[in-house]
Design a protein around this motif. Structure first.
Motif, PDB file in Angstrom:
ATOM      1  N   GLU A 175       0.812  -1.223   0.000  1.00  0.00           N
ATOM      2  CA  GLU A 175       0.000   0.000   0.000  1.00  0.00           C
ATOM      3  C   GLU A 175       0.845   1.272   0.000  1.00  0.00           C
ATOM      4  OE1 GLU A 175      -1.975  -3.069   2.814  1.00  0.00           O
ATOM      5  OE2 GLU A 175       0.051  -2.364   2.344  1.00  0.00           O
ATOM      6  N   PHE A 176       2.071   1.184   0.497  1.00  0.00           N
ATOM      7  CA  PHE A 176       2.984   2.321   0.589  1.00  0.00           C
ATOM      8  C   PHE A 176       4.330   1.907   0.008  1.00  0.00           C
ATOM      9  CE2 PHE A 176      -0.199   2.888   3.758  1.00  0.00           C
ATOM     10  CZ  PHE A 176      -0.291   4.239   4.070  1.00  0.00           C
ATOM     11  N   VAL A 177       5.094   2.871  -0.473  1.00  0.00           N
ATOM     12  CA  VAL A 177       6.491   2.653  -0.857  1.00  0.00           C
ATOM     13  C   VAL A 177       7.295   3.836  -0.343  1.00  0.00           C
ATOM     14  CG1 VAL A 177       8.152   2.554  -2.765  1.00  0.00           C
ATOM     15  CG2 VAL A 177       6.048   1.207  -2.889  1.00  0.00           C
ATOM     16  N   MET A 178       8.442   3.555   0.267  1.00  0.00           N
ATOM     17  CA  MET A 178       9.311   4.615   0.786  1.00  0.00           C
ATOM     18  C   MET A 178      10.443   4.904  -0.198  1.00  0.00           C
ATOM     19  SD  MET A 178      11.635   4.741   4.247  1.00  0.00           S
ATOM     20  CE  MET A 178      10.240   4.899   5.358  1.00  0.00           C
ATOM     21  N   ARG A 192       7.997   9.052 -11.196  1.00  0.00           N
ATOM     22  CA  ARG A 192       7.397   8.563 -12.446  1.00  0.00           C
ATOM     23  C   ARG A 192       7.776   7.109 -12.704  1.00  0.00           C
ATOM     24  NH1 ARG A 192       8.708  13.770 -14.402  1.00  0.00           N
ATOM     25  NH2 ARG A 192      10.619  12.978 -15.383  1.00  0.00           N
ATOM     26  N   LEU A 193       9.032   6.756 -12.408  1.00  0.00           N
ATOM     27  CA  LEU A 193       9.458   5.370 -12.563  1.00  0.00           C
ATOM     28  C   LEU A 193       8.597   4.439 -11.719  1.00  0.00           C
ATOM     29  CD1 LEU A 193      11.476   3.171 -13.495  1.00  0.00           C
ATOM     30  CD2 LEU A 193      12.950   3.850 -11.578  1.00  0.00           C
ATOM     31  N   LEU A 194       8.331   4.851 -10.505  1.00  0.00           N
ATOM     32  CA  LEU A 194       7.513   4.038  -9.599  1.00  0.00           C
ATOM     33  C   LEU A 194       6.059   4.003 -10.050  1.00  0.00           C
ATOM     34  CD1 LEU A 194       7.203   2.456  -6.948  1.00  0.00           C
ATOM     35  CD2 LEU A 194       7.079   4.655  -5.742  1.00  0.00           C
ATOM     36  N   ARG A 195       5.540   5.135 -10.467  1.00  0.00           N
ATOM     37  CA  ARG A 195       4.126   5.222 -10.855  1.00  0.00           C
ATOM     38  C   ARG A 195       3.869   4.573 -12.223  1.00  0.00           C
ATOM     39  NH1 ARG A 195       1.363   6.195  -6.365  1.00  0.00           N
ATOM     40  NH2 ARG A 195       1.652   8.257  -5.453  1.00  0.00           N
ATOM     41  N   LYS A 196       4.633   4.990 -13.212  1.00  0.00           N
ATOM     42  CA  LYS A 196       4.330   4.582 -14.586  1.00  0.00           C
ATOM     43  C   LYS A 196       4.925   3.222 -14.931  1.00  0.00           C
ATOM     44  CE  LYS A 196       3.770   9.293 -16.371  1.00  0.00           C
ATOM     45  NZ  LYS A 196       2.308   9.145 -16.517  1.00  0.00           N
ATOM     46  N   ASP A 197       6.198   3.017 -14.639  1.00  0.00           N
ATOM     47  CA  ASP A 197       6.836   1.765 -15.025  1.00  0.00           C
ATOM     48  C   ASP A 197       6.398   0.601 -14.137  1.00  0.00           C
ATOM     49  OD1 ASP A 197       8.119   3.616 -16.600  1.00  0.00           O
ATOM     50  OD2 ASP A 197      10.099   2.711 -16.391  1.00  0.00           O
ATOM     51  N   LEU A 198       6.253   0.848 -12.841  1.00  0.00           N
ATOM     52  CA  LEU A 198       5.872  -0.217 -11.916  1.00  0.00           C
ATOM     53  C   LEU A 198       4.368  -0.246 -11.650  1.00  0.00           C
ATOM     54  CD1 LEU A 198       8.965  -0.111 -11.514  1.00  0.00           C
ATOM     55  CD2 LEU A 198       8.585  -0.650  -9.117  1.00  0.00           C
ATOM     56  N   PHE A 228       2.526   1.647  -9.639  1.00  0.00           N
ATOM     57  CA  PHE A 228       2.138   1.812  -8.242  1.00  0.00           C
ATOM     58  C   PHE A 228       1.168   2.974  -8.094  1.00  0.00           C
ATOM     59  CE2 PHE A 228       3.045   3.573  -3.921  1.00  0.00           C
ATOM     60  CZ  PHE A 228       2.513   2.514  -3.202  1.00  0.00           C
ATOM     61  N   ASP A 229       0.025   2.713  -7.448  1.00  0.00           N
ATOM     62  CA  ASP A 229      -0.983   3.756  -7.267  1.00  0.00           C
ATOM     63  C   ASP A 229      -1.264   4.026  -5.792  1.00  0.00           C
ATOM     64  OD1 ASP A 229      -2.792   5.666  -8.295  1.00  0.00           O
ATOM     65  OD2 ASP A 229      -4.478   4.314  -7.919  1.00  0.00           O
ATOM     66  N   GLY A 230      -0.404   3.520  -4.919  1.00  0.00           N
ATOM     67  CA  GLY A 230      -0.582   3.755  -3.493  1.00  0.00           C
ATOM     68  C   GLY A 230       0.110   5.013  -3.029  1.00  0.00           C
TER      69      GLY A 230
END
Length: 417
Positions: free
Chosen positions: A303-306, A329-335, A337-339
């Motif tokens: 649910e979270f990423v630090m 963006r790498l975390l949101r778009k490539d992976l 992640f929406d948390g």
């Protein structure tokens, strides 16, 4: 006025940061009844009616506000419309609360700035009963400061090994991640569920764990923040992914949300961002093993990423990860992640000291981070809140970013318990 809380009878072993390595000093023992130590009284959470109402509750005869129940996910947009800017900013800050000593400083920050999230900071061997009382006390302060949404995120570092904030009666001695990796995924998931239940029993609903950093066996001893203190789930992409995912699944099965860290990975650095002014990673790229380990955790339901506080030359050489739009963006778009994306500690860590406290919060939120962690030094949370409010009042686009971040935090809360 919230009274001084003294949960332990001896000095506390303080950790340096919200996700950092072991602190310094001796661990405290549990207080005895004859020690004169006081603990806070428990404050039960208000019951939730069948139809949540995100508006403030009625005023009592004493002039205090009875908090409304937390909203359902479908009510988040309506709740945001009713919140003041200051209340929204309070939703995206997490302040450190010491597990021993005085509560006045963080309590004042919570009251004055509507801060809606806390991190249990330090080290304690007092056990479950004093920690339940401490959590009840601080969440009562939070509910009074945020009657529209009284539920607080209550976080801590309960990784295991040298990084375990809560110990003593009722808490297991959790092995290091290196040792956890020796268990099968099923065994580790079952153990983590038990450890998570111990957190849930005292009111902790967010664990700033697991570590998803991939460490090289050859360089582990020189990897100060992770490998040198055995915070890594073995030394291969497979072992790190399997171990961190199993740990996270067990925690979530107990009702405790998880925070894989430190994106995109601290396993190949030499310095420690808690103590070094500029830690640079020259080898981690967008398809690094550590990034793939985080992908596994995201796909498993974290649910979270630090975010890390280090610099990554192959991704964004100009900004530390927690201030980097490219990294988010790498975390949101490539992976995908929406948390909730959160910072590592930005109150006392050496890596962020070049910027004033308020600027740290603004830079992180501007980059796309949703939750700002001020764990080791709670006095910085007030200036951070003030800087976020000031910037949002003068910049409509930044105000929209505050709304987006607050909405993510509120949705994460609504899914808990």
């Amino acid at each position: 006025m919230v009274r001084v809380v003294r949960v332990l009878s001896v000095l506390v072993l303080l950790s340096v940061a919200g996700c950092g390595g072991p602190g310094e000093g001796a661990r405290p023992s549990a207080p005895s009844e004859a020690s004169g130590t006081t603990t806070p009284s428990a404050s039960p959470a208000p019951p939730a009616p069948a139809t949540p109402d995100p508006s403030p509750g009625p005023t009592t005869s004493e002039g205090t506000v009875t908090p409304s129940p937390r909203p359902a996910p479908s009510d988040i947009d309506e709740l945001l419309e009713k919140m003041t800017l200051e209340e929204k900013v309070g939703q995206i800050i997490m302040v450190g609360v010491p597990v021993t000593g005085e509560l006045e400083t963080p309590a004042a920050v919570i009251r004055d700035h509507h801060v809606a999230n806390v991190f249990l900071h330090g080290r304690t061997e007092a056990g479950q009963a004093p920690m339940r009382e401490l959590v009840d006390e601080v969440t009562a302060v939070g509910a009074a400061a945020n009657p529209r949404d009284p539920l607080m995120l209550v976080a801590t570092d309960q990784e295991g090994g040298l990084v375990q904030v809560l110990r003593g009666p009722g808490f297991s001695e959790i092995p290091s991640a290196v040792e956890q990796a020796e268990l099968s995924p099923g065994e580790l998931r079952r153990e983590a569920r038990r450890w998570g239940q111990e957190l849930a029993d005292v009111g902790v609903n967010l664990n700033l764990a697991p570590v998803a950093d991939v460490v090289s066996r050859e360089t582990a001893a020189s990897n100060e923040p992770i490998g040198a203190i055995q915070r890594n789930y073995g030394f291969t992409l497979r072992s790190v992914t399997e171990g961190s995912v199993a740990f996270g699944a067990g925690m979530r099965a107990s009702g405790v949300a998880t925070t894989p860290k430190h994106f995109p990975g601290l396993g190949l650095t030499l310095g420690n961002t808690d103590t070094a002014a500029k830690v640079v990673d020259t080898v981690t790229g967008r398809d690094a093993k550590s990034v793939r380990a985080f992908r596994g955790n995201v796909e498993a339901g974290a649910e979270f990423v630090m975010m890390s506080s280090a610099y990554y030359e192959l991704i964004d050489a100009r900004n530390p990860a927690l201030f980097s739009p490219a990294m988010v963006r790498l975390l949101r778009k490539d992976l995908g992640f929406d948390g909730v994306v959160m910072t590592d500690d930005v109150s006392a860590a050496a890596a962020v000291q070049p910027w004033p406290a308020g600027e740290r919060a603004v830079r992180a939120v501007e980059a796309g981070v949703d939750l700002v962690l001020a764990s080791a030094d709670p006095t910085t949370a007030g200036p951070m809140a003030e800087a976020l409010v000031t910037r949002a009042k003068s910049d409509p686009r930044f105000a929209d970013r505050i709304d987006e971040a607050a909405a993510r935090v509120l949705r994460a809360k609504s899914a808990l318990g």
